[in-house]
Motif scaffolding. Structure first.
Motif, PDB file in Angstrom:
ATOM      1  N   THR A  91       1.317  -1.587   0.365  1.00 43.66           N
ATOM      2  CA  THR A  91       0.010   0.513   0.482  1.00 43.66           C
ATOM      3  C   THR A  91       0.838   1.508  -0.286  1.00 43.66           C
ATOM      4  N   LEU A  92       2.242   1.075   1.166  1.00 42.70           N
ATOM      5  CA  LEU A  92       2.867   2.001   1.121  1.00 42.70           C
ATOM      6  C   LEU A  92       3.590   1.782  -0.673  1.00 42.70           C
ATOM      7  N   ILE A  93       3.297   1.903  -0.925  1.00 46.46           N
ATOM      8  CA  ILE A  93       4.039   1.862  -2.837  1.00 46.46           C
ATOM      9  C   ILE A  93       3.386   1.905  -3.875  1.00 46.46           C
ATOM     10  N   HIS A  94       2.479   1.694  -3.989  1.00 47.67           N
ATOM     11  CA  HIS A  94       1.115   2.591  -4.519  1.00 47.67           C
ATOM     12  C   HIS A  94       0.564   4.036  -4.125  1.00 47.67           C
ATOM     13  N   TYR A  95       0.743   4.193  -2.797  1.00 40.69           N
ATOM     14  CA  TYR A  95       0.950   5.736  -2.281  1.00 40.69           C
ATOM     15  C   TYR A  95       1.848   6.604  -3.153  1.00 40.69           C
ATOM     16  N   ALA A  96       3.328   6.021  -2.193  1.00 42.13           N
ATOM     17  CA  ALA A  96       4.675   6.398  -3.267  1.00 42.13           C
ATOM     18  C   ALA A  96       4.697   6.543  -5.255  1.00 42.13           C
ATOM     19  N   VAL A  97       3.675   5.549  -5.480  1.00 38.70           N
ATOM     20  CA  VAL A  97       3.996   6.369  -7.227  1.00 38.70           C
ATOM     21  C   VAL A  97       2.882   6.950  -7.674  1.00 38.70           C
ATOM     22  N   ALA A  98       1.777   7.071  -6.518  1.00 39.80           N
ATOM     23  CA  ALA A  98       0.682   8.111  -6.810  1.00 39.80           C
ATOM     24  C   ALA A  98       1.407   9.531  -6.907  1.00 39.80           C
ATOM     25  N   TRP A  99       2.074   9.482  -5.763  1.00 43.13           N
ATOM     26  CA  TRP A  99       2.603  11.260  -4.912  1.00 43.13           C
ATOM     27  C   TRP A  99       3.671  11.620  -6.552  1.00 43.13           C
ATOM     28  N   ILE A 100       4.699  10.316  -6.798  1.00 49.11           N
ATOM     29  CA  ILE A 100       5.929  10.878  -8.313  1.00 49.11           C
ATOM     30  C   ILE A 100       5.068  11.558  -9.567  1.00 49.11           C
ATOM     31  N   LEU A 101       3.540  10.552  -9.600  1.00 50.70           N
ATOM     32  CA  LEU A 101       3.261  10.733 -10.706  1.00 50.70           C
ATOM     33  C   LEU A 101       2.281  11.760 -11.031  1.00 50.70           C
ATOM     34  N   LEU A 102       1.686  12.511  -9.389  1.00 47.13           N
ATOM     35  CA  LEU A 102       1.616  13.816  -9.275  1.00 47.13           C
ATOM     36  C   LEU A 102       2.172  14.380  -9.669  1.00 47.13           C
ATOM     37  N   ALA A 103       3.747  14.706  -8.415  1.00 51.42           N
ATOM     38  CA  ALA A 103       4.745  14.933  -8.903  1.00 51.42           C
ATOM     39  C   ALA A 103       4.900  15.438 -10.520  1.00 51.42           C
ATOM     40  N   PHE A 104       5.225  14.646 -10.785  1.00 55.16           N
ATOM     41  CA  PHE A 104       5.460  15.017 -12.818  1.00 55.16           C
ATOM     42  C   PHE A 104       4.088  15.074 -13.461  1.00 55.16           C
ATOM     43  N   PHE A 105       2.804  15.527 -13.081  1.00 53.40           N
ATOM     44  CA  PHE A 105       2.077  16.260 -13.874  1.00 53.40           C
ATOM     45  C   PHE A 105       2.014  17.834 -13.246  1.00 53.40           C
ATOM     46  N   LYS A 106       3.148  17.766 -12.040  1.00 51.97           N
ATOM     47  CA  LYS A 106       2.599  19.249 -11.651  1.00 51.97           C
ATOM     48  C   LYS A 106       3.825  19.181 -11.971  1.00 51.97           C
ATOM     49  N   SER A 107       4.959  19.035 -12.996  1.00 49.18           N
ATOM     50  CA  SER A 107       6.560  19.460 -13.016  1.00 49.18           C
ATOM     51  C   SER A 107       5.758  20.104 -14.699  1.00 49.18           C
ATOM     52  N   GLN A 225     -14.514  17.570  -1.397  1.00 49.24           N
ATOM     53  CA  GLN A 225     -14.408  17.761  -3.953  1.00 49.24           C
ATOM     54  C   GLN A 225     -15.716  18.668  -3.303  1.00 49.24           C
ATOM     55  N   GLN A 226     -16.877  18.386  -2.618  1.00 49.27           N
ATOM     56  CA  GLN A 226     -18.091  19.038  -3.020  1.00 49.27           C
ATOM     57  C   GLN A 226     -18.536  20.094  -2.112  1.00 49.27           C
ATOM     58  N   GLN A 227     -17.998  20.722  -1.476  1.00 46.54           N
ATOM     59  CA  GLN A 227     -17.925  21.778  -0.501  1.00 46.54           C
ATOM     60  C   GLN A 227     -17.307  22.710  -1.190  1.00 46.54           C
ATOM     61  N   ALA A 228     -15.865  22.876  -1.288  1.00 40.10           N
ATOM     62  CA  ALA A 228     -14.518  23.246  -1.571  1.00 40.10           C
ATOM     63  C   ALA A 228     -13.773  23.610  -2.793  1.00 40.10           C
ATOM     64  N   ASN A 229     -14.558  23.194  -3.677  1.00 38.40           N
ATOM     65  CA  ASN A 229     -13.946  23.149  -4.663  1.00 38.40           C
ATOM     66  C   ASN A 229     -12.360  22.492  -5.217  1.00 38.40           C
ATOM     67  N   TRP A 230     -12.335  21.487  -4.163  1.00 40.17           N
ATOM     68  CA  TRP A 230     -11.475  19.848  -4.492  1.00 40.17           C
ATOM     69  C   TRP A 230     -11.794  19.742  -6.090  1.00 40.17           C
ATOM     70  N   THR A 231     -10.187  19.190  -6.529  1.00 39.07           N
ATOM     71  CA  THR A 231     -10.514  17.986  -8.023  1.00 39.07           C
ATOM     72  C   THR A 231      -9.779  16.751  -7.286  1.00 39.07           C
ATOM     73  N   ALA A 232     -10.153  15.425  -7.570  1.00 39.76           N
ATOM     74  CA  ALA A 232      -9.679  14.389  -7.237  1.00 39.76           C
ATOM     75  C   ALA A 232      -7.736  15.279  -7.093  1.00 39.76           C
ATOM     76  N   LEU A 233      -7.214  15.175  -8.377  1.00 41.44           N
ATOM     77  CA  LEU A 233      -6.477  15.278  -8.336  1.00 41.44           C
ATOM     78  C   LEU A 233      -5.341  16.206  -7.268  1.00 41.44           C
ATOM     79  N   ALA A 234      -5.940  17.075  -7.234  1.00 46.69           N
ATOM     80  CA  ALA A 234      -5.616  18.466  -6.499  1.00 46.69           C
ATOM     81  C   ALA A 234      -5.969  18.005  -5.220  1.00 46.69           C
ATOM     82  N   LEU A 235      -6.650  17.737  -4.584  1.00 47.17           N
ATOM     83  CA  LEU A 235      -6.442  16.448  -3.282  1.00 47.17           C
ATOM     84  C   LEU A 235      -5.746  15.709  -2.786  1.00 47.17           C
ATOM     85  N   MET A 236      -6.108  14.664  -3.783  1.00 47.91           N
ATOM     86  CA  MET A 236      -4.240  13.830  -3.887  1.00 47.91           C
ATOM     87  C   MET A 236      -3.020  14.222  -3.210  1.00 47.91           C
ATOM     88  N   TRP A 237      -2.936  15.464  -4.276  1.00 46.46           N
ATOM     89  CA  TRP A 237      -1.377  16.487  -4.045  1.00 46.46           C
ATOM     90  C   TRP A 237      -1.192  16.413  -2.943  1.00 46.46           C
TER      91      TRP A 237
END
Length: 398
Positions: A91-107, A225-237
Motif C-alpha cells: 500500500t505504501l508503494i501504491h501511494y508513493a508511486v501515486a505521489w511521484i506521478l502527481l509530482a510529474f503532472f505538476k512539473s 470535493q463537493q463543498q470546497a472546489n477541490w478536484t480529485a487530483l489536487a486533493l490527492m496531491w
C-alpha cells in the motif's frame, strides 16, 4: 480578353484575401479556446467545472469499477504467484508511486489548481491523509488475522456508520425508502459472501477499529470535493504525503519482518509496479466517484463489484458459490437498482443541509446523483480486497 483576365485577377485576389481572413479568424478562435481552457485549469473553480463536465457519476463510477477489477487480479498475482506478503508496504508503494506521478503532472503544469488555503483548514487535509493510512492499514491487518467473510461483515457495517456520521456531523438524513434499499443491499451481500466467520480477538478488534476510519475517510473525500472546489487530483496531491508518513509509521507494527530479503528481480518488481500504477488509477477513480456521488453510493458500488464478480464467476467460469449465495447476490443487486432509481433526478428527498466542514465557505453545486448524501474516500489499494468470490482469497490481499 484583357478585360476577362483583369476581372478574373480581381476575383482571385478577393477570394484569396477572404480565405486569408477566414483562416486568421479561425486561428484567433482556436487560440481563444486554448487560452480559455488553460485559464479554466489554472483556477480551482474552473478545474472543478471541467471535472464535473467530463467525469459525471456514471463515468466516474464505471471508471472505478473497471480499475477495481483490474487491481484485484494484479494484487492476486503479487500476493500469490510473486509471494509479496507485505500488505502495508505494498500500500505504501501504491501511494508513493501515486505521489511521484502527481509530482510529474505538476512539473508539466497538468495538475489542477488547489483552492485557496483559507477555504480549507490544514487540519482537514492532515486528518484526511492520516485517516486514509489507517483505513488502508487496518483493513489489510484485518484480512491478515480474520477470514474474508469476517472482513466482509465488518465492511457491511460501514454503510450504517456513514449514515450515522453524516447525521451527527452535517445533520444529513436520507429517506426511509433509501434506508430500506440499503438494508436489502447489506443483507443480500451478507448472505452472498459471509460464509465463514473465522477470527481471533486481535483481528476482531482491528476489524471493529477499521470501520470508523473507513467511513470518515469516504465522508471527508466527498465533502471536500463537493463543498470546497477541490478536484480529485489536487486533493490527492495535498494529502498523499501525510498518508505515506503514517503508513511508514504503521509498517513496523503491522507488516511481518523480511521485506529487504524479498527477491527484487525484474519480474517481481514489474508485477509490483503494475499493481502500483493500477493503485494510482484506483485512488483517482475512487476520488472521482466520491466527488460525483456520495460516500454511501461509493459503498454501494463496492458491494455491486462484489456481487458482479460472484455472479460473473458462476455464469462465465462455472464456479459454484452455492444457491444461497446466488440468491443473496441477486437480492443485493435488486436493492442497488432501487437505490439507484431513488437517486435519479426528480426523485423526492427528505432533507438537505448545507452545513460544511469547519471554515469552509466556498459552495459549489451538488452532483447530479445523491443530492441528499455526502461522503468520501479515495479508492487506493485497499479496494482491491473486493474479495476472491470463489472463496480462495488469502488474508494478505490488499
Amino acid at each position: 480578353m484583357g478585360l476577362v483576365d483583369s476581372l478574373f485577377g480581381k476575383d482571385a485576389r478577393k477570394f484569396l484575401k477572404r480565405k486569408d481572413s477566414d483562416a486568421a479568424e479561425a486561428g484567433r478562435a482556436l487560440e481563444e479556446l486554448r487560452s480559455s481552457l488553460y485559464n479554466e485549469l489554472k483556477t480551482s473553480e474552473g478545474a472543478k467545472r471541467q471535472q464535473q463536465r467530463f467525469c459525471g457519476p456514471v463515468v466516474a463510477m464505471s471508471f472505478n469499477f473497471v480499475v477495481a477489477v483490474g487491481i484485484i487480479l494484479a494484487n492476486k498475482l503479487v500476493m500469490g504467484r510473486v509471494g509479496f506478503n507485505f500488505p502495508i508496504f505494498l500500500t505504501l508503494i501504491h501511494y508513493a508511486v501515486a505521489w511521484i506521478l502527481l509530482a510529474f503532472f505538476k512539473s508539466l503544469s497538468l495538475l489542477p489548481m488547489s483552492p485557496p488555503s483559507k477555504t480549507t483548514p490544514f487540519s482537514s487535509l492532515f486528518s484526511l491523509g492520516a485517516v486514509m493510512a489507517f483505513a488502508s492499514g487496518l483493513a489489510n491487518t484485518s484480512l491478515k488475522h480474520n477470514s474474508v467473510g469476517f472482513y466482509q461483515m465488518a465492511k457491511i457495517a460501514v454503510t450504517p456508520t456513514i449514515v450515522l456520521a453524516e447525521f451527527v456531523l452535517f445533520k444529513k438524513t436520507i429517506s426511509s425508502t433509501k434506508v430500506m434499499a440499503l438494508a436489502v443491499v447489506s443483507l443480500g451481500v451478507a448472505i452472498a459472501t459471509v460464509t465463514d466467520l473465522e477470527f481471533n480477538l486481535f483481528g476482531a478488534l482491528v476489524a471493529v477499529a477499521w470501520i470508523i476510519p473507513s467511513a470518515i475517510n469516504k465522508i471527508l473525500w466527498s465533502n471536500l470535493q463537493q463543498q470546497a472546489n477541490w478536484t480529485a487530483l489536487a486533493l490527492m496531491w495535498k494529502t498523499t504525503p501525510f498518508t505515506v508518513f503514517f503508513l511508514l509509521a504503521l509498517m513496523p507494527w503491522l507488516d511481518p519482518p523480511g521485506v529487504l530479503l524479498f527477491k527484487w528481480d525484474w519480474g517481481n518488481s514489474s508485477a509490483i509496479l503494475v499493481s502500483a500504477l493500477l493503485g494510482f488509477l484506483l485512488q483517482w477513480s475512487g476520488a472521482l466517484a466520491l466527488g460525483a456521488t456520495s460516500a454511501t453510493s461509493h459503498v454501494v458500488l463496492g458491494q455491486f463489484k462484489t456481487c458482479v464478480i460472484l455472479l460473473g464467476g458462476y455464469v462465465i467460469f462455472g464456479s459454484d458459490p452455492g444457491f444461497v449465495s446466488i440468491c443473496g447476490a441477486v437480492a443485493a443487486l435488486a436493492g442497488m437498482s432501487v437505490y439507484t432509481w431513488l437517486n435519479l433526478p426528480g426523485k423526492s428527498v427528505d432533507y438537505s443541509s448545507s452545513k460544511l466542514l469547519p471554515k469552509q465557505n466556498t459552495a459549489v453545486s451538488k452532483p447530479k446523483a445523491d443530492s441528499d448524501d455526502v461522503g468520501g474516500e479515495s479508492g487506493v489499494a485497499l479496494l482491491s480486497v473486493e474479495l476472491d468470490l470463489s472463496k480462495t482469497t488469502t488474508a494478505n490481499i490488499v
